[in-house]
Design an enzyme around this catalytic site. Sequence first.
Site, PDB file in Angstrom:
ATOM      1  N   ALA A 259       5.090 -11.808   9.970  1.00 57.83           N
ATOM      2  CA  ALA A 259       3.666 -11.852  10.374  1.00 57.83           C
ATOM      3  C   ALA A 259       2.863 -11.449   9.146  1.00 57.83           C
ATOM      4  O   ALA A 259       2.473 -10.305   8.990  1.00 57.83           O
ATOM      5  CB  ALA A 259       3.423 -10.908  11.545  1.00 57.83           C
ATOM      6  N   ALA A 260       2.636 -12.398   8.251  1.00 58.38           N
ATOM      7  CA  ALA A 260       2.376 -12.041   6.857  1.00 58.38           C
ATOM      8  C   ALA A 260       0.920 -12.061   6.399  1.00 58.38           C
ATOM      9  O   ALA A 260       0.607 -11.467   5.368  1.00 58.38           O
ATOM     10  CB  ALA A 260       3.186 -12.954   5.948  1.00 58.38           C
ATOM     11  N   ALA A 261       0.011 -12.755   7.114  1.00 60.35           N
ATOM     12  CA  ALA A 261      -1.353 -12.871   6.582  1.00 60.35           C
ATOM     13  C   ALA A 261      -2.122 -11.566   6.783  1.00 60.35           C
ATOM     14  O   ALA A 261      -1.913 -10.890   7.784  1.00 60.35           O
ATOM     15  CB  ALA A 261      -2.097 -14.002   7.287  1.00 60.35           C
ATOM     16  N   PRO A 262      -3.013 -11.216   5.847  1.00 59.21           N
ATOM     17  CA  PRO A 262      -3.415 -11.964   4.645  1.00 59.21           C
ATOM     18  C   PRO A 262      -2.495 -11.799   3.439  1.00 59.21           C
ATOM     19  O   PRO A 262      -2.725 -12.418   2.417  1.00 59.21           O
ATOM     20  CB  PRO A 262      -4.804 -11.389   4.343  1.00 59.21           C
TER      21      PRO A 262
ATOM     22  N   GLY B 295      -0.772  -8.515   2.355  1.00 56.61           N
ATOM     23  CA  GLY B 295      -0.556  -7.192   1.767  1.00 56.61           C
ATOM     24  C   GLY B 295       0.926  -6.895   1.584  1.00 56.61           C
ATOM     25  O   GLY B 295       1.385  -6.568   0.481  1.00 56.61           O
ATOM     26  N   LYS B 296       1.687  -7.055   2.670  1.00 52.64           N
ATOM     27  CA  LYS B 296       3.120  -6.731   2.588  1.00 52.64           C
ATOM     28  C   LYS B 296       3.835  -7.784   1.753  1.00 52.64           C
ATOM     29  O   LYS B 296       4.719  -7.456   0.965  1.00 52.64           O
ATOM     30  CB  LYS B 296       3.764  -6.664   3.986  1.00 52.64           C
TER      31      LYS B 296
ATOM     32  N   GLU C 287       3.121 -17.021   8.775  1.00 51.93           N
ATOM     33  CA  GLU C 287       1.956 -16.572   9.544  1.00 51.93           C
ATOM     34  C   GLU C 287       1.668 -17.619  10.610  1.00 51.93           C
ATOM     35  O   GLU C 287       1.459 -18.787  10.313  1.00 51.93           O
ATOM     36  CB  GLU C 287       0.754 -16.379   8.605  1.00 51.93           C
TER      37      GLU C 287
ATOM     38  N   ARG D 155      -5.160 -18.393   8.813  1.00 59.61           N
ATOM     39  CA  ARG D 155      -4.796 -17.151   8.115  1.00 59.61           C
ATOM     40  C   ARG D 155      -3.672 -17.418   7.100  1.00 59.61           C
ATOM     41  O   ARG D 155      -3.609 -16.765   6.059  1.00 59.61           O
ATOM     42  CB  ARG D 155      -4.368 -16.082   9.123  1.00 59.61           C
TER      43      ARG D 155
ATOM     44  N   CYS E  26      -0.265  -0.643  12.665  1.00 60.67           N
ATOM     45  CA  CYS E  26      -1.358   0.247  12.258  1.00 60.67           C
ATOM     46  C   CYS E  26      -1.985   0.842  13.516  1.00 60.67           C
ATOM     47  O   CYS E  26      -3.201   0.893  13.650  1.00 60.67           O
ATOM     48  CB  CYS E  26      -2.372  -0.496  11.399  1.00 60.67           C
TER      49      CYS E  26
HETATM   50  N1  SAM Z   1       1.403  -8.155   7.199  1.00 66.30           N
HETATM   51  C1  SAM Z   1       0.005  -8.490   7.008  1.00 66.30           C
HETATM   52  C2  SAM Z   1      -0.483  -7.863   5.733  1.00 66.30           C
HETATM   53  O1  SAM Z   1       0.090  -6.878   5.281  1.00 66.30           O
HETATM   54  O2  SAM Z   1      -1.439  -8.384   5.140  1.00 66.30           O
HETATM   55  C3  SAM Z   1      -0.816  -8.086   8.211  1.00 66.30           C
HETATM   56  C4  SAM Z   1      -0.279  -8.650   9.488  1.00 66.30           C
HETATM   57  S1  SAM Z   1      -1.229  -8.319  10.915  1.00 66.30           S
HETATM   58  C5  SAM Z   1      -0.913  -6.661  11.225  1.00 66.30           C
HETATM   59  C6  SAM Z   1      -0.317  -9.133  12.144  1.00 66.30           C
HETATM   60  C7  SAM Z   1      -0.263 -10.631  12.032  1.00 66.30           C
HETATM   61  O3  SAM Z   1       0.467 -11.126  13.170  1.00 66.30           O
HETATM   62  C8  SAM Z   1      -1.602 -11.343  12.069  1.00 66.30           C
HETATM   63  O4  SAM Z   1      -1.756 -12.084  10.886  1.00 66.30           O
HETATM   64  C9  SAM Z   1      -1.536 -12.249  13.285  1.00 66.30           C
HETATM   65  O5  SAM Z   1      -2.128 -13.518  13.079  1.00 66.30           O
HETATM   66  C10 SAM Z   1      -0.052 -12.390  13.523  1.00 66.30           C
HETATM   67  N2  SAM Z   1       0.296 -12.687  14.947  1.00 66.30           N
HETATM   68  C11 SAM Z   1      -0.503 -12.641  16.043  1.00 66.30           C
HETATM   69  N3  SAM Z   1       0.184 -12.993  17.137  1.00 66.30           N
HETATM   70  C12 SAM Z   1       1.439 -13.284  16.745  1.00 66.30           C
HETATM   71  C13 SAM Z   1       2.603 -13.732  17.401  1.00 66.30           C
HETATM   72  N4  SAM Z   1       2.623 -13.936  18.721  1.00 66.30           N
HETATM   73  N5  SAM Z   1       3.703 -13.953  16.668  1.00 66.30           N
HETATM   74  C14 SAM Z   1       3.695 -13.743  15.346  1.00 66.30           C
HETATM   75  N6  SAM Z   1       2.622 -13.318  14.664  1.00 66.30           N
HETATM   76  C15 SAM Z   1       1.513 -13.083  15.343  1.00 66.30           C
END
Ligand code: SAM
Length: 460
Positions: free
Chosen positions: A113-116, A118-119, A137, A142, A235
Site C-alpha cells: 500500500a505504497a502511495a505516495p 514514503g516507505k 497502490e 495515487r 498511523c
Molecule cells: N505507505 C505510504 C507511504 O509511506 O507514503 C502510505 C500508505 S497509506 C497509509 C495507505 C494506502 O493504502 C493508501 O495509499 C490507500 O490508497 C491504500 N488502500 C486503501 N484501501 C486499500 C485496500 N483495500 N487495499 C490496499 N490498499 C488500500
Amino acid sequence: MIPLPEAYQERILTLLGPEADAFLSSYTAPKVQGVRRNSLKLAENSPVWHKIAQEFALEPVPWCPTGFYYPEHVRPGKSPYHAAGLYYMQEPSAMSSAELLAPLPGETVLDLAAAPGGKSTQLAFRMEGKGLLVSNEIHAGRAKILSENLERTGVRNAVVTSMTPEALADRFPAFFDRIMLDAPCSGEGMFRKDPEAVREWTDNSPAFCAARQRDILKDALRMLKPGGILGYSTCTFNREENEEIVQWILQEYPSFTLLKTERIWPHLERGEGHFVAVLQAGPSPAEPASPPQPSASLPGKGKGRKPSASNKQAQEAMDAFLAFAADSLPGFKAEAGEPLLFGDHLYWLPHSQDGTFSAERLTGVRVLRPGLHLAELKKGRIEPAHALALASQSEDAARTFLLAVDREAVHHYLRGEALPAADHANGWTLVTVDGYPLGWGKVSGGLLKNHYPKGLRLMG
Ligand code: SAM
C-alpha cells in the site's frame, strides 16, 4: 484544529489512563515535519548535504539515521534540491517502519500500500538500486504520484503496479523476501495535521479498518516466501488496528514469529505517532489456521496491461537507446534486467536476484512503471526520459549544463524556459544543480532547449 470527537477522547482515556491528558494536550502543539536524505544520491559527508542541513536547520530523528526534523518556517519542497530528488519529505514517525523492516540490497521486496511513496523511497534507498522493489497502490491516481516520487528520487529498481492485494497475491504467491504493509487505517495520528482525518473518524472506524486490514493481510501473507519478513504499520493509536492485528496474525498463522513492535507516541517523542510490527514467516508457505473467507470489501481483479511489443522490437529500441547513450550518456550502466516497450516508451525492467522475475510475470498486472524509464521513441528517434536524468550522475553524461542553487537561472530552467548556452556543444545535455541532475536540455545553436517535463514546471 477542529475539536476531537468525544468517543475518541473516551477511547484514549481507556487506552492511556493517567497519560491521557498529556497525550490529548499534544494535539495543540505544532505539527512535526521531516526530511530523509536520499542516500542513493548524497553521502552523509557530501558538501551539498552539509549545506542543506545548515540551511534547513535540520536536527536528527532518533530512530532513522537518514531522517531529520526541520522547523516550521522552512520550505524544503520549494528548493531546487527537492526537484533534484536529494531528499524526501516525510513525517518523522513514519520513518520508523521501513527502518525496522530493513530490506537488504538484492532482495525481492513488496510495498503493498505504497502511495505516495514514503516507505517505498526509504526501502529503495536501503536497497541501493539492487534487487527488485514492487511498489503497489490500489488507487491509480495515487499510484501516479507514487511513480513520480520514485522517479524524482532516482530509484531504478522499482516496478509500480496498481492492483488489489487479492489480484496481486494471485500473481505472486510466496514470492517476496520482505513485504511492507503500511495499512489504510483510521488515521488517528493524522488528526493534528489533517482536519479531514478528524471529520472522517467515527466510533466504528477502528473496527471497520481492522476488518479491512485483516483482509489485506490474508493476501499479503500469501505473497511472503517461507522465512520471509512482514512489516506492518499504521498511523493510528487504537489497539484493534495495532496489537490486536498482530495477535490475529499469530493466532491465524501459527508458524509466524513476532520479531519486534514499536510505538511512537506524540506526547513522548517528536512525531505525530506510529505503530510498527515486524513478523517472520515460518519455514513453509503461509497457511491460515482457519480457511480463508472470500473478502467482500475489496474490488474485483485488476484489468491487465501488457507490454505491447515483442522482444525483438524492444531489443531494437534498446539498441537505438544504447547508440544515444554512447553519444550522450556514456556512463550509463544497468543492473540485471531486460528492455521493455510500453507503446513508444522504453523501460529497463529489473530482474530479481533469484531470477524468478521477468516481463512474463507482468502479464495480467496493471503496471504504471515497469522499472526505469529510459526513453520515448519519437519517429524512430530517441528522446531520453526525465527519470533517466534523475537516476544518473553528472559524471555519466557527455555534456552537462551547470546551474547553482543560489542563482536565478535554475528557477528559469524549472519554469521551462530556454537558456542561453553560447559556449556549449550541440546535443542532449544533462542539466544539474550544484552537480546533481535536474533534467534534460538539448543545445542547438547556442540555446539550451528546455526538456523539463511540462507537468513538473514551476508557475510564474
Ligand atoms: N505507505 C505510504 C507511504 O509511506 O507514503 C502510505 C500508505 S497509506 C497509509 C495507505 C494506502 O493504502 C493508501 O495509499 C490507500 O490508497 C491504500 N488502500 C486503501 N484501501 C486499500 C485496500 N483495500 N487495499 C490496499 N490498499 C488500500
